[in-house]
Scaffold this active site. Structure first.
Site, PDB file in Angstrom:
ATOM      1  N   GLU B  52       0.818  -1.219   0.000  1.00 27.98           N
ATOM      2  CA  GLU B  52       0.000   0.000   0.000  1.00 27.98           C
ATOM      3  C   GLU B  52       0.849   1.265   0.000  1.00 27.98           C
ATOM      4  OE1 GLU B  52      -0.597  -2.558   2.044  1.00 27.98           O
ATOM      5  OE2 GLU B  52      -2.722  -3.126   1.878  1.00 27.98           O
ATOM      6  N   PHE B 114     -11.575  -6.866  13.699  1.00 23.34           N
ATOM      7  CA  PHE B 114     -10.504  -7.351  12.844  1.00 23.34           C
ATOM      8  C   PHE B 114     -10.162  -6.303  11.779  1.00 23.34           C
ATOM      9  CE2 PHE B 114      -9.176  -9.672   8.956  1.00 23.34           C
ATOM     10  CZ  PHE B 114      -7.927 -10.076   9.425  1.00 23.34           C
ATOM     11  N   GLN B 115      -8.896  -6.043  11.615  1.00 23.95           N
ATOM     12  CA  GLN B 115      -8.376  -5.042  10.677  1.00 23.95           C
ATOM     13  C   GLN B 115      -8.998  -3.665  10.909  1.00 23.95           C
ATOM     14  OE1 GLN B 115      -8.298  -6.708   6.619  1.00 23.95           O
ATOM     15  NE2 GLN B 115      -6.205  -7.369   7.080  1.00 23.95           N
ATOM     16  N   LYS B 164     -17.512  -0.332   5.858  1.00 18.85           N
ATOM     17  CA  LYS B 164     -18.020  -1.327   4.918  1.00 18.85           C
ATOM     18  C   LYS B 164     -19.539  -1.250   4.750  1.00 18.85           C
ATOM     19  CE  LYS B 164     -17.637  -6.099   3.518  1.00 18.85           C
ATOM     20  NZ  LYS B 164     -16.763  -7.266   3.493  1.00 18.85           N
ATOM     21  N   MET B 480      24.671   8.595   2.314  1.00 14.85           N
ATOM     22  CA  MET B 480      24.615   9.951   2.848  1.00 14.85           C
ATOM     23  C   MET B 480      24.929   9.953   4.340  1.00 14.85           C
ATOM     24  SD  MET B 480      24.341  13.064   2.188  1.00 14.85           S
ATOM     25  CE  MET B 480      23.429  13.631   0.744  1.00 14.85           C
TER      26      MET B 480
END
Lengths: 170, 566
Positions: B52, B114-115, B164, B480
Site C-alpha cells: 500500500e 478485525f483489521q 463497509k 549519505m
C-alpha cells in the site's frame, strides 16, 4: 518576549475538531495553558477559548495555523483589544462547624458561593479572573483544601466587537 | 435509481475525470473492487501495487508528473496504516493525493474489530484534511470536498475512510458540480499594495536573486517566471522541489541552493540585495543558519500558504496568493513602468560576478578513474536521454547527485521526496509517472539502500509491462549517512555498511525484468544505451566508488558561506 494570549476560536461542531486543534498545538510544539470549548447559540458552531504563551512570532504562527485547519471558522486574538475573561473554580474545603464562619467570610469577600455543605466540608464556587481565583485559593489553603477543580478561561471581547461568524443567531 | 456506496464512489471519481487508481484490495473494500471489475472496467485503469505504501507513492508520482490528483484505494487496518508514509510524503511536498481506505462497519468502530485502525486519527497530522463517512448520503459530497481541498490552495493529501456498511448501503447518485466550503477560502489574488511595493524593490535591485520552489510548479507559472527573467535579468536558484520550474540549462539558472547547492547559488544568495522567494518555504536544508541567510537582502515572499510567511525568516514584503497571479501582476507593473521586454545589458556587473563564482567552483568529480563515479552515471543518463527523461529519485546521495547533475529544463520532470525524505519513494513514483506517460523515458535514480525499501514493485512493473528503468548507484553503503559519519563522526560507520545485499541483476531476472551491471567507467555508456533500447523494465546496477561524497556541502546549521567544497 513571551506573553499571555487569549485566543478565541470558532469551529464547526463536528467529530474530531478538538483533536485537530489540540493536535496542531502538540504537533508544532506550541503550548496550551488552558482550553475550554462548548457549543454556541448555533448548535453547528462551537467556541474554543485557548490561553497560550509565546513570542509575537509564535502567536502569529498559532493563529495562522489555526486558520489553516479546515474546520476552523474564525480566529481572534482577544488580547489585541479589550476583553473580559473568566474562570470558575470549585473548591472543597474542610469546614467543621467551628470553622464554617471563617470559610463564609472569605467566600463573601470574593463574592463566591457555597454550593454544597456536609458535616465536615463545603464546596465553594467562585468565578473571576485567574488572579482572583488564586487569591481565594491562597486564603482557603490554611483551612484545608480537600479537592479543587478549575475550568479553563472563557472570554469575549468588550463592547460591540463581535467574534461571531454568522448573523444574529448567537 | 439507487446504487451502493462503492458505485457512488466510482461514479464520483469518473465525474472528477479520474482514469487511474492505484491500490490494493482487502476485506473492507471488496465491494469497491468488485464494482471496479463488474461495472467500471472501461472507466479506470487499476494498478495493483504490491504494497500500500507504494500505491500512495505511485499516486503521488502520477500527481507530480501530471498536475492531476493521484488516487489510491486500500483496505482498512494495515491497508490504511501502510499509507501513512505515503501521505506524510505527499503532505510535506504539497502533492494532491486522495486516499480511500476501507473501514470496519460503523457498528463495530471502536470495538477493536478485525483489521480496524483509527486511520482518521492516525493520519490527522499528515493530511491536509480527512474524513470518516458515517452516512451513505454523505459520500458524494465528501468526495467533492476532498477533491477541492486536495487540489486547491496549497495542495495536499486527503484521506476518506469508508466503513463497509456505508460502501454497501444504497442511495441515489447526486454529485454536486461545484461546492462552496464555507470555512475554506484560499487567498488566490495578490494584494495590490504589496505588488507595488515589490515592484519598487525589483526596480531598485542591483544584486537580485529569485529563489523558486515547488510552488512555481504547483501554480503552473514557469512561463511567467521565464518572461519575468527575460525582462529583469534576475538569476534563478531553485530548491530541490523547484527543479524544472526554470530551465536548468538557461544561462541565468544558478542551479539548486542550500546544503548541497552550487557554490554560485549560495554565494549569490549571500551577496544578494534582493531575494524574491516564489513558492518556497525557507526550509532548514535551504537556509542553513537562518540568521545568516540572505542577510544583506530585502526579501519578497510570495506564497499561497499564510503559515509559510514569517515562519522561519522575517520578510520585508509578504504576498499571499497564487504565484501565477503575483508574477502576472509584477510583470504588468514592470511593463507599466516602461520596462523593456528584454533585459539586454541590465545587471551586467552582477551577471559577471555570478559567472566568476561559477568559474571559481564548478560542480566537479574525478574524471580520470576507472572505477565508476556516481556523478558520471547521472551525467551520462542526462546526455543519453537528451535531458528529456522523467527522473525520480530515492533519498540520500542518489537524490542529491541527480539534483546536481541532471539539468531539468521542463516542469514536472523531477519527482523526489523533498520534505519528508522518504527512502523507497522513487521507484513507485516512477511507476505512477510511467502510467501517466507511457511513451516517456522514466528513470528512478536509486541507491542500493533505498531501492530495497520498495523493491517488491518489480512485480508491478512486470505485470503492467512498464518500461521503468532503475539506475542503482551501488556503493554498498547508506551513503549519505556514511558521508556524515566520515565528516562529523570520526569515520565510525555505525550500521551504514550494507554490502550484504541481493544480486540486483539476478533479482531483476527473478521478477522477469532485465538486470545489467557495470563495474568500470567505460561500461556505463553502453549499459545505459542497452537499457534504454530495452522495451521493458530494467535494473541498471552501477557498482560505484564506495566512498564518494556529495559536495559542496554546508554542514547542518552552518551559514551558507561555510561550504565544504570537496
Amino acid at each position: 518576549m513571551e506573553s499571555r494570549h487569549v485566543i478565541s476560536v470558532l469551529v464547526e461542531n463536528k467529530p474530531g475538531v478538538l483533536a485537530r486543534v489540540s493536535g496542531m498545538f502538540s504537533g508544532r510544539a506550541f503550548n496550551i495553558h488552558s482550553l475550554s470549548v462548548a457549543p454556541t447559540m448555533s448548535p453547528d458552531v462551537s467556541r474554543m477559548t485557548v490561553v497560550t504563551y509565546g513570542s509575537e512570532a509564535i502567536i502569529e504562527q498559532i493563529i495562522k495555523q489555526l486558520r489553516k485547519l479546515i474546520n476552523v471558522i474564525k480566529v481572534q486574538d482577544l488580547t489585541q483589544g479589550d476583553y473580559v475573561d473568566r474562570e470558575m473554580a470549585l473548591v472543597r474545603v474542610k469546614a467543621t462547624s467551628s470553622k464554617r464562619a471563617d470559610v463564609l467570610r472569605i467566600v463573601d469577600i470574593f463574592r463566591g458561593k457555597i454550593v454544597d455543605i456536609a458535616s465536615d466540608s463545603m464546596i465553594v464556587e467562585i468565578t473571576g479572573g485567574a488572579g482572583k481565583i488564586e487569591a481565594m485559593i491562597e486564603l482557603l489553603t490554611p483551612l484545608g483544601i480537600l479537592e479543587l477543580i478549575r475550568t479553563g478561561t472563557v472570554a469575549l471581547p468588550r463592547g460591540r466587537k463581535s467574534t461571531r461568524y454568522s448573523e444574529p443567531s448567537e | 435509481m439507487k446504487i451502493n456506496g462503492a458505485q457512488i464512489l466510482l461514479r464520483a471519481l469518473k465525474e472528477e475525470g479520474v482514469d487511474t487508481i492505484f491500490g490494493y484490495p482487502g476485506g473492507a473494500v471488496i465491494d469497491i473492487f468488485d464494482a471496479i471489475v463488474r461495472h467500471f472496467s472501461e472507466d479506470f485503469k487499476f494498478i495493483l501495487t504490491r504494497h500500500e505504501q507504494a500505491a500512495v507513492h505511485a499516486a503521488d508520482g502520477y500527481a507530480r508528473a501530471t498536475g492531476k490528483p493521484g488516487i489510491c484505494l486500500v483496505t482498512s487496518g494495515p491497508g490504511g496504516t501502510n499509507t501513512v508514509t505515503g501521505l506524510a510524503t505527499a503532505y510535506m511536498d504539497s502533492i494532491p493525493v486522495i486516499v480511500f481506505t476501507g473501514q470496519v462497519p460503523t457498528p463495530l468502530i471502536g470495538n477493536d474489530a478485525f483489521q480496524e485502525a483509527d486511520i482518521v486519527g492516525i493520519t490527522r497530522p499528515c493530511t491536509k484534511h480527512n474524513y470518516l463517512v458515517q452516512k451513505i448520503d454523505d459520500i458524494a459530497h465528501t468526495i467533492k470536498e476532498a477533491f477541492v481541498i486536495a487540489c486547491t490552495g496549497r495542495p495536499g493529501p486527503v484521506l476518506i475512510d469508508l466503513p463497509k456498511d456505508i460502501i454497501q448501503a444504497k442511495a441515489k447518485f447526486d454529485y454536486p458540480k461545484q461546492i462552496e466550503i464555507q470555512t475554506y477560502k484560499p487567498t488566490l489574488k495578490a494584494h495590490p499594495p504589496s505588488i507595488a511595493r515589490a515592484a519598487e524593490l525589483i526596480r531598485e535591485a542591483k544584486r537580485p536573486v529569485i529563489y523558486a520552489g515547488g510552488g512555481v510548479l504547483t501554480s503552473g507559472c514557469h512561463e511567467e517566471l521565464l518572461t519575468f527573467v527575460k525582462m529583469t535579468g534576475f538569476p534563478v536558484t531553485m530548491t530541490l522541489m523547484g527543479l524544472g520550474c526554470f530551465p536548468g540549462t538557461h544561462p541565468l539558472s544558478l542551479g539548486m541552493l542550500g546544503m548541497h547547492g552550487t557554490y554560485r547559488a549560495n554565494m549569490a544568495v549571500n551577496h544578494a540585495d534582493l531575494l524574491l522567494a516564489i513558492g518556497a518555504r525557507f526550509d532548514d536544508r535551504v537556509t542553513g543558519k537562518v540568521e545568516e541567510f540572505a542577510k544583506n537582502a530585502k526579501i519578497i515572499h510570495i506564497d499561497i500558504d499564510p503559515t509559510s510567511i514569517q515562519k522561519n525568516i522575517k520578510v520585508d514584503v509578504p504576498i499571499v496568493c497564487d504565484a501565477k497571479d503575483a508574477l502576472e501582476k509584477l510583470i504588468e507593473a514592470l511593463r507599466q513602468e516602461g520596462q523593456s521586454e528584454e533585459c539586454g545589458e541590465c545587471l551586467k556587473s552582477w551577471h559577471a560576478q555570478l559567472t566568476a563564482w561559477r568559474n571559481e567552483q564548478r560542480l566537479r568529480f574525478d574524471r580520470t578513474t576507472d572505477i565508476i563515479k556516481p556523478q558520471y552515471v547521472i551525467e551520462k543518463l542526462y546526455e543519453l536521454t537528451n535531458g528529456k527523461a522523467i527522473i525520480s529519485t530515492e533519498v540520500g546521495q542518489n537524490q542529491m547527485w541527480a539534483a546536481q547533475y541532471y539539468l531539468f529544463d521542463s516542469p514536472r520532470t523531477f519527482l523526489t521526496s523533498g520534505g519528508l525524505g522518504t527512502m523507497g519513494y522513487g521507484f513507485p513514483a516512477a511507476i505512477g509517472a510511467q502510467i501517466a506517460f507511457p511513451d516517456k523515458i522514466v528513470i528512478d535514480i536509486a541507491g542500493d539502500g533505498s531501492i530495497q525499501m520498495n523493491i517488491q514493485e518489480l512485480a508491478t512493473v512486470k505485470q503492467y509491462n512498464l518500461p521503468v528503468k532503475i539506475a542503482i548507484l551501488n556503493n554498498g553503503y547508506l551513503g549519505m549517512v556514511r558521508q556524515w559519519q566520515e565528516r562529523f563522526y570520526d569515520n565510525v560507520y555505525a550500521h551504514t555498511d550494507i554490502l550484504v545485499a541481493p544480486d540486483f541483476v539476478k533479482l531483476a531476472e527473478a521478477y522477469g525484468a532485465l538486470g545489467l551491471r557495470a563495474t568500470k567507467t567505460n561500461e556505463v555508456e553502453p549499459l545505459i544505451l542497452k537499457a534504454l533500447e530495452t522495451p521493458g523494465p530494467v535494473i541498471m546496477d552501477f557498482v560505484v566508488d564506495r566512498e564518494e561524497g556529495v559536495y559542496p556541502m554546508v554542514p547542518a546549521g552552518a551559514s551558507l558561506r561555510e561550504m565544504i567544497l570537496v
